[in-house]
Design a protein around this motif. Sequence first.
Motif, PDB file in Angstrom:
ATOM      1  N   THR A 153       0.842  -1.202   0.000  1.00  0.00           N
ATOM      2  CA  THR A 153       0.000   0.000   0.000  1.00  0.00           C
ATOM      3  C   THR A 153       0.875   1.249   0.000  1.00  0.00           C
ATOM      4  OG1 THR A 153      -0.133  -0.023   2.424  1.00  0.00           O
ATOM      5  CG2 THR A 153      -1.859  -1.183   1.205  1.00  0.00           C
ATOM      6  N   LEU A 154       0.334   2.331  -0.554  1.00  0.00           N
ATOM      7  CA  LEU A 154       1.072   3.597  -0.626  1.00  0.00           C
ATOM      8  C   LEU A 154       0.727   4.427   0.601  1.00  0.00           C
ATOM      9  CD1 LEU A 154       0.567   4.330  -4.431  1.00  0.00           C
ATOM     10  CD2 LEU A 154       2.611   3.425  -3.302  1.00  0.00           C
ATOM     11  N   THR A 155       1.424   4.159   1.686  1.00  0.00           N
ATOM     12  CA  THR A 155       1.246   4.881   2.936  1.00  0.00           C
ATOM     13  C   THR A 155       2.562   5.522   3.331  1.00  0.00           C
ATOM     14  OG1 THR A 155       1.830   2.980   4.311  1.00  0.00           O
ATOM     15  CG2 THR A 155      -0.495   3.202   3.684  1.00  0.00           C
ATOM     16  N   ALA A 156       2.484   6.485   4.253  1.00  0.00           N
ATOM     17  CA  ALA A 156       3.704   7.148   4.708  1.00  0.00           C
ATOM     18  C   ALA A 156       4.647   6.158   5.375  1.00  0.00           C
ATOM     19  CB  ALA A 156       3.338   8.281   5.671  1.00  0.00           C
ATOM     20  N   ALA A 157       4.080   5.206   6.118  1.00  0.00           N
ATOM     21  CA  ALA A 157       4.927   4.221   6.814  1.00  0.00           C
ATOM     22  C   ALA A 157       5.709   3.380   5.818  1.00  0.00           C
ATOM     23  CB  ALA A 157       4.060   3.332   7.704  1.00  0.00           C
ATOM     24  N   GLU A 200      12.493  12.585   7.099  1.00  0.00           N
ATOM     25  CA  GLU A 200      12.973  13.844   7.663  1.00  0.00           C
ATOM     26  C   GLU A 200      11.913  14.935   7.556  1.00  0.00           C
ATOM     27  OE1 GLU A 200      16.854  16.835   7.349  1.00  0.00           O
ATOM     28  OE2 GLU A 200      16.518  15.304   5.830  1.00  0.00           O
ATOM     29  N   LEU A 201      11.217  14.996   6.425  1.00  0.00           N
ATOM     30  CA  LEU A 201      10.162  15.990   6.247  1.00  0.00           C
ATOM     31  C   LEU A 201       9.075  15.829   7.304  1.00  0.00           C
ATOM     32  CD1 LEU A 201       9.685  15.955   2.362  1.00  0.00           C
ATOM     33  CD2 LEU A 201      10.731  17.760   3.734  1.00  0.00           C
ATOM     34  N   GLY A 225       8.184  18.286  10.624  1.00  0.00           N
ATOM     35  CA  GLY A 225       6.885  18.942  10.522  1.00  0.00           C
ATOM     36  C   GLY A 225       6.672  19.705   9.238  1.00  0.00           C
ATOM     37  N   VAL A 226       7.573  19.531   8.270  1.00  0.00           N
ATOM     38  CA  VAL A 226       7.413  20.196   6.969  1.00  0.00           C
ATOM     39  C   VAL A 226       6.253  19.571   6.201  1.00  0.00           C
ATOM     40  CG1 VAL A 226       8.517  20.689   4.750  1.00  0.00           C
ATOM     41  CG2 VAL A 226       9.847  20.803   6.878  1.00  0.00           C
ATOM     42  N   ALA A 227       6.059  18.287   6.377  1.00  0.00           N
ATOM     43  CA  ALA A 227       4.978  17.565   5.706  1.00  0.00           C
ATOM     44  C   ALA A 227       4.367  16.571   6.677  1.00  0.00           C
ATOM     45  CB  ALA A 227       5.509  16.835   4.463  1.00  0.00           C
ATOM     46  N   ASP A 228       3.037  16.423   6.600  1.00  0.00           N
ATOM     47  CA  ASP A 228       2.409  15.372   7.384  1.00  0.00           C
ATOM     48  C   ASP A 228       2.394  14.090   6.552  1.00  0.00           C
ATOM     49  OD1 ASP A 228       0.357  15.644   5.527  1.00  0.00           O
ATOM     50  OD2 ASP A 228      -0.949  16.781   6.873  1.00  0.00           O
ATOM     51  N   GLU A 229       1.765  13.049   7.067  1.00  0.00           N
ATOM     52  CA  GLU A 229       1.802  11.761   6.377  1.00  0.00           C
ATOM     53  C   GLU A 229       1.099  11.823   5.018  1.00  0.00           C
ATOM     54  OE1 GLU A 229       0.260   8.867   9.067  1.00  0.00           O
ATOM     55  OE2 GLU A 229       2.073   8.831  10.296  1.00  0.00           O
ATOM     56  N   ARG A 264      15.222   5.221  -2.036  1.00  0.00           N
ATOM     57  CA  ARG A 264      15.837   6.505  -2.395  1.00  0.00           C
ATOM     58  C   ARG A 264      15.105   7.705  -1.806  1.00  0.00           C
ATOM     59  NH1 ARG A 264      16.127   2.970  -6.170  1.00  0.00           N
ATOM     60  NH2 ARG A 264      14.040   3.489  -6.953  1.00  0.00           N
ATOM     61  N   GLN A 265      13.796   7.659  -1.754  1.00  0.00           N
ATOM     62  CA  GLN A 265      13.035   8.785  -1.242  1.00  0.00           C
ATOM     63  C   GLN A 265      12.734   8.684   0.260  1.00  0.00           C
ATOM     64  OE1 GLN A 265       9.566   9.730  -3.723  1.00  0.00           O
ATOM     65  NE2 GLN A 265      10.483   8.581  -5.409  1.00  0.00           N
ATOM     66  N   GLY A 266      12.861   7.501   0.816  1.00  0.00           N
ATOM     67  CA  GLY A 266      12.450   7.252   2.191  1.00  0.00           C
ATOM     68  C   GLY A 266      13.098   8.165   3.220  1.00  0.00           C
ATOM     69  N   ALA A 267      14.419   8.334   3.154  1.00  0.00           N
ATOM     70  CA  ALA A 267      15.128   9.143   4.159  1.00  0.00           C
ATOM     71  C   ALA A 267      14.639  10.586   4.137  1.00  0.00           C
ATOM     72  CB  ALA A 267      16.636   9.088   3.909  1.00  0.00           C
ATOM     73  N   MET A 268      14.441  11.141   2.942  1.00  0.00           N
ATOM     74  CA  MET A 268      13.977  12.528   2.845  1.00  0.00           C
ATOM     75  C   MET A 268      12.542  12.664   3.330  1.00  0.00           C
ATOM     76  SD  MET A 268      15.579  14.148  -0.653  1.00  0.00           S
ATOM     77  CE  MET A 268      15.523  12.651  -1.629  1.00  0.00           C
TER      78      MET A 268
END
Length: 583
Positions: A125-129, A143-144, A148-152, A136-140
Amino acid sequence: MSASQALRWGAGACAASLGLALHVARGDGGGAQCLAAEQTAAAAAAAAKREVELAALAAWLQQQGADIDAISIKESETDAGRYGVYANATTLQRAARSWAGTVAGWAGFGRSTPVAVAAFPLDSTLTAANLARHPRQGAMLRELMELGVADERVAVILHLAVERRRQLAQRGGGGGSGGPSPLEPWLALLPDAFSTTQYFSELELQWLRGTTLHKATRLRQKGLREAWMRLEPVARQLSEAEGAPPATLEDWVWANSLFWSRAISFPTPNPEGGQRVVMQEGIVPGLDVCNHSGTSACKWTVFGAEAAAGGKRLRRGEQPDAVSLVCPRRGVPRPGSEITINYGDKSNEELLFLYGFAVQDNPHEVLTLMCPLPPPAEWDGLLEARLLLLQRRGLRPQLHLPAADLSRLGAGEDAKAAAAAKAGRVASSDEVLASDLPDHVLEILEVFVMEPAQVAAELEAPEASSSSASSASASASSSSSGAGAAAVGGKKGEAEASGRRMALLTTLVRLLELKALEMEDGVEGTGPLEADQELLAAAGEALPRNQRHALLYRMGQKALARAYLVHAKKLLQREMAHLAALQ
């Protein structure tokens, strides 16, 4: 016939039109025949392309671990250009795949037992977790979210925007060094644009003039642009990590529409163990193709399936690892029938804003009245105090008037009277009024008609006490019910209470009149309800899709505003008669 064969056939048909230019000049139809042949070839090529893409999606879902043997994803038979989930020959076998299930069906036992006809692994599933573990994108993304720059939700939407740009670039031959998106088979079948109101043209938006949704769409478009200005540098970094062209505002808007129209909130087993579950919000590729029906008996579930889709029962204490599409054992659709799910009891405002469609005569329609407020720069101290009191009470300066409530409001007076009689007293006018309006309406209006001294007193009271303050209907009922009113203040006290109720009802009537005028005015709105009804009867399905659904939505809003206005005026007249009797 393959796509290339179809195109070659079309070209050959045109070439076989002997003396084409001469035929056209003579007007003997040779040009029309060629055009028809080209259109036929193009349609055949498009159909062949869709078949290839559907097969690729099915293979991709199975590679992800999905069990889709008992369903078929294909073009919708009721909504051109869209897709749906359909039952196949294996679907019924799932309902009676065991001797016990067959006997139970014959005997009538377990008719409503949910049977899983498909399953989609939780880890696909396409979830934040899940995206937080992206190579490649997970670490960024982690961090976001931590900063608090982005929510889930925003994290998922950013990922979708980046992947969409990769897919479009690959389609155009400029995919960058990162190669195609891993989501390509799924992305290929998604629309390039949605039918939600934020994709409406200026002309289509004019069909919503005067409605709450017209203003909400404008605000949403502005909000998305402002959010993108803040998040664009982040999206660029995510794209660079994939060796892909940078995502654009168009991708951001598209990803937002995709998320809000297809994401669901579902429980998952706690990764730390124990009985507690963790709620996640995201998209389930494959399941997201299911269309809506308000009468569907099928649904998705994580913990509610009788067995996993492959027939494997969960052992005691075993945690589920998939989102299952389930149907009741005796309600499994026949092969070839569409398997739909119910998106919930949603108003047309929500359906059109988030999903891009409206339902005629929607029983869950809601009319929203925004309390008219001046620009914040013009707020005085008293208005700020009133809004603060609303916030403390957990309310907002807007009234929600459901269509479903109108059917019960007439019976409210009799119910309150019967309850009071059973308790050996007479129902007060406050109690009767409370039964005739949705619960929150009186409490919100009370704040706006409250005397300044009372507003100050409410705000000075301890917050716990103020937040539990009752609405206008409840606050006076204990002191003005039956004979109790005489003990507290007699006719004078009841007259004051009646005057307060009149103020509330007069405010409500005025708000409804303004809303009805705003929607039905020929300049600010879209004209009278009767004109809309005539247009729907005359044009019906011939109207362009977005215009038809906008028409259905605004018709429901106008009808509901009229109905509540009649109801509120009736209540006001009753209160005026009650006050006159006290004089």
